[in-house]
Design a protein around this motif. Structure first.
Motif, PDB file in Angstrom:
ATOM      1  N   PRO A  27       0.881  -1.215   0.098  1.00  0.00           N
ATOM      2  CA  PRO A  27       0.154   0.010  -0.088  1.00  0.00           C
ATOM      3  C   PRO A  27       0.701   1.436   0.048  1.00  0.00           C
ATOM      4  O   PRO A  27       0.421   2.592  -0.375  1.00  0.00           O
ATOM      5  CB  PRO A  27      -0.780  -0.088   1.317  1.00  0.00           C
ATOM      6  N   ASP A  28       2.021   1.087   0.221  1.00  0.00           N
ATOM      7  CA  ASP A  28       2.804   2.318   0.365  1.00  0.00           C
ATOM      8  C   ASP A  28       3.677   2.882  -0.943  1.00  0.00           C
ATOM      9  O   ASP A  28       4.475   3.787  -0.943  1.00  0.00           O
ATOM     10  CB  ASP A  28       4.106   2.163   1.371  1.00  0.00           C
ATOM     11  N   GLU A  34       6.075   8.816  -5.223  1.00  0.00           N
ATOM     12  CA  GLU A  34       6.167  10.307  -5.090  1.00  0.00           C
ATOM     13  C   GLU A  34       7.168  10.825  -4.544  1.00  0.00           C
ATOM     14  O   GLU A  34       7.743  11.799  -4.910  1.00  0.00           O
ATOM     15  CB  GLU A  34       4.619  10.741  -4.427  1.00  0.00           C
ATOM     16  N   ALA A  35       7.610  10.054  -3.290  1.00  0.00           N
ATOM     17  CA  ALA A  35       8.883  10.402  -2.744  1.00  0.00           C
ATOM     18  C   ALA A  35       9.997  10.593  -3.427  1.00  0.00           C
ATOM     19  O   ALA A  35      10.873  11.274  -3.348  1.00  0.00           O
ATOM     20  CB  ALA A  35       8.914   9.687  -1.328  1.00  0.00           C
ATOM     21  N   PRO A  85      -0.317   6.737  -9.609  1.00  0.00           N
ATOM     22  CA  PRO A  85       0.154   7.670 -10.510  1.00  0.00           C
ATOM     23  C   PRO A  85       1.249   7.364 -11.083  1.00  0.00           C
ATOM     24  O   PRO A  85       2.222   7.217 -10.338  1.00  0.00           O
ATOM     25  CB  PRO A  85      -0.046   8.878  -9.744  1.00  0.00           C
ATOM     26  N   GLY A  86       1.372   7.618 -12.389  1.00  0.00           N
ATOM     27  CA  GLY A  86       2.729   7.387 -13.213  1.00  0.00           C
ATOM     28  C   GLY A  86       3.226   6.054 -13.264  1.00  0.00           C
ATOM     29  O   GLY A  86       4.252   5.711 -13.721  1.00  0.00           O
ATOM     30  N   ARG A  87       2.290   5.123 -13.093  1.00  0.00           N
ATOM     31  CA  ARG A  87       2.454   3.331 -13.025  1.00  0.00           C
ATOM     32  C   ARG A  87       3.519   3.120 -12.226  1.00  0.00           C
ATOM     33  O   ARG A  87       4.353   2.284 -12.394  1.00  0.00           O
ATOM     34  CB  ARG A  87       2.744   3.224 -14.532  1.00  0.00           C
ATOM     35  N   ALA A  88       4.142   4.162 -11.116  1.00  0.00           N
ATOM     36  CA  ALA A  88       5.092   3.822 -10.323  1.00  0.00           C
ATOM     37  C   ALA A  88       6.623   3.883 -10.928  1.00  0.00           C
ATOM     38  O   ALA A  88       7.537   3.651 -10.455  1.00  0.00           O
ATOM     39  CB  ALA A  88       4.972   2.702  -9.476  1.00  0.00           C
ATOM     40  N   GLN A  89       6.369   4.644 -12.315  1.00  0.00           N
ATOM     41  CA  GLN A  89       7.620   4.788 -13.039  1.00  0.00           C
ATOM     42  C   GLN A  89       8.048   6.228 -13.006  1.00  0.00           C
ATOM     43  O   GLN A  89       7.206   7.132 -13.231  1.00  0.00           O
ATOM     44  CB  GLN A  89       7.244   4.363 -14.495  1.00  0.00           C
ATOM     45  N   THR A  90       9.282   6.453 -12.523  1.00  0.00           N
ATOM     46  CA  THR A  90       9.607   7.829 -12.134  1.00  0.00           C
ATOM     47  C   THR A  90      10.569   8.620 -12.942  1.00  0.00           C
ATOM     48  O   THR A  90      11.065   9.475 -12.942  1.00  0.00           O
ATOM     49  CB  THR A  90      10.563   7.737 -10.694  1.00  0.00           C
ATOM     50  N   LEU A  91      10.682   7.708 -14.216  1.00  0.00           N
ATOM     51  CA  LEU A  91      11.511   8.327 -15.374  1.00  0.00           C
ATOM     52  C   LEU A  91      10.955   9.364 -15.943  1.00  0.00           C
ATOM     53  O   LEU A  91      11.880  10.522 -16.525  1.00  0.00           O
ATOM     54  CB  LEU A  91      11.508   7.204 -16.540  1.00  0.00           C
ATOM     55  N   ILE A  92       9.646   9.635 -16.050  1.00  0.00           N
ATOM     56  CA  ILE A  92       8.919  10.775 -16.427  1.00  0.00           C
ATOM     57  C   ILE A  92       7.865  11.210 -15.513  1.00  0.00           C
ATOM     58  O   ILE A  92       7.746  10.549 -14.554  1.00  0.00           O
ATOM     59  CB  ILE A  92       8.349  10.448 -17.993  1.00  0.00           C
ATOM     60  N   PRO A  93       7.480  12.476 -15.600  1.00  0.00           N
ATOM     61  CA  PRO A  93       6.627  13.107 -14.749  1.00  0.00           C
ATOM     62  C   PRO A  93       4.921  12.340 -14.735  1.00  0.00           C
ATOM     63  O   PRO A  93       4.707  11.684 -15.941  1.00  0.00           O
ATOM     64  CB  PRO A  93       6.340  14.468 -14.911  1.00  0.00           C
ATOM     65  N   VAL A  94       4.428  12.323 -13.856  1.00  0.00           N
ATOM     66  CA  VAL A  94       2.934  11.807 -13.879  1.00  0.00           C
ATOM     67  C   VAL A  94       2.081  12.529 -14.819  1.00  0.00           C
ATOM     68  O   VAL A  94       2.079  13.742 -14.908  1.00  0.00           O
ATOM     69  CB  VAL A  94       2.275  12.068 -12.522  1.00  0.00           C
ATOM     70  N   GLY A 112       9.127  18.745 -13.309  1.00  0.00           N
ATOM     71  CA  GLY A 112       9.894  19.232 -12.014  1.00  0.00           C
ATOM     72  C   GLY A 112      11.185  19.668 -12.208  1.00  0.00           C
ATOM     73  O   GLY A 112      11.665  19.735 -13.324  1.00  0.00           O
ATOM     74  N   ARG A 113      11.931  20.222 -11.384  1.00  0.00           N
ATOM     75  CA  ARG A 113      13.278  20.827 -11.256  1.00  0.00           C
ATOM     76  C   ARG A 113      14.157  19.660 -11.760  1.00  0.00           C
ATOM     77  O   ARG A 113      15.091  20.130 -12.808  1.00  0.00           O
ATOM     78  CB  ARG A 113      13.692  21.125  -9.888  1.00  0.00           C
ATOM     79  N   TYR A 114      14.019  18.503 -11.354  1.00  0.00           N
ATOM     80  CA  TYR A 114      14.875  17.296 -11.944  1.00  0.00           C
ATOM     81  C   TYR A 114      14.801  17.425 -13.630  1.00  0.00           C
ATOM     82  O   TYR A 114      16.080  16.847 -14.096  1.00  0.00           O
ATOM     83  CB  TYR A 114      14.057  15.942 -11.732  1.00  0.00           C
ATOM     84  N   TYR A 115      14.038  17.966 -14.336  1.00  0.00           N
ATOM     85  CA  TYR A 115      14.048  17.938 -15.740  1.00  0.00           C
ATOM     86  C   TYR A 115      14.687  19.236 -16.399  1.00  0.00           C
ATOM     87  O   TYR A 115      14.591  19.417 -17.463  1.00  0.00           O
ATOM     88  CB  TYR A 115      12.657  17.512 -16.488  1.00  0.00           C
TER      89      TYR A 115
END
Length: 208
Positions: A27-28, A34-35, A85-94, A112-115
């Motif tokens: 569940p987390d 997101e974190a 959200p984002g399918r738990a894939q952090t390569l691209i934003p949601v 976000g700033r990452y990009y």
């Protein structure tokens, strides 16, 4: 309509849009994804003191060591859950979809700033990554046979700003045999930031 809607093709365990069990990863998982996105943004925009950098390195290396013991085949991994959200894939934003159909999609995205590339602009290489994701979803929606990207042509029309609310539109142009032609556009307000056209080839039976 959020990205968690199933726009993929069911029944193929080797296809990256096949729905995964909603409890995979626990569940987390949504909060973890997101974190991680927030960490990427904060890390990019900070100058951490040496002692903090050393502690982050220590903890990340510990997590890496733990995760090495839990590697699984692609069909079992947690990235791909459509309820996250984002399918738990952090390569691209949601990517958030406001409307979708067999021939069109509209939605929103925020880099976000990452990009950040430079001077407040999204790094140019992130734009094709975004377009490949949404045009690929269009290609595989409407119960169509899964397809792979054959080419993706991107025109940059103006600066795409980071940390800004952007909107996009995607349209299915035409289909010629196994070929699917799809276009997309990315806007900041009424300003066209970039547009793309992609060719996707439907897979034959047995192809992946």
């Amino acid at each position: 309509m959020a990205e968690t809607s199933d726009l993929g093709v069911r029944g193929n365990p080797n296809w990256n849009l096949t729905p995964l069990p909603a409890d995979r990863g626990g569940p987390d998982l949504p909060r973890l994804a997101e974190a991680l996105r927030e960490f990427n943004d904060l890390m990019t925009g900070s100058v951490a003191p040496p002692e903090l950098t050393k502690e982050m390195l220590r903890q990340i290396e510990l997590f890496n060591a733990e995760l090495r013991a839990h590697q699984v085949p692609e069909s079992e991994q947690i990235v791909g859950r459509l309820d996250v959200p984002g399918r738990a894939q952090t390569l691209i934003p949601v990517i958030r979809f406001d409307s979708s159909g067999p021939d069109h999609m509209r939605g929103r995205i925020r880099f976000g700033r990452y990009y950040l590339g430079r001077n407040g602009a999204v790094y140019g290489g992130a734009i094709p990554l975004f377009f490949d994701s949404v045009l690929g979803r269009m290609s595989n929606s409407g119960g169509r046979v899964p397809a792979r990207t054959a080419y993706l042509h991107v025109d940059y029309r103006s600066v795409t700003p980071v940390e800004a609310d952007l909107r996009f539109e995607v349209s299915f142009l035409r289909e010629e045999g196994r070929k699917r032609f799809i276009k997309g556009a990315l806007y900041h307000g009424e300003t066209l930031c970039a547009e793309a056209e992609g060719l996707f080839i439907a897979l034959r039976a047995g192809q992946q």
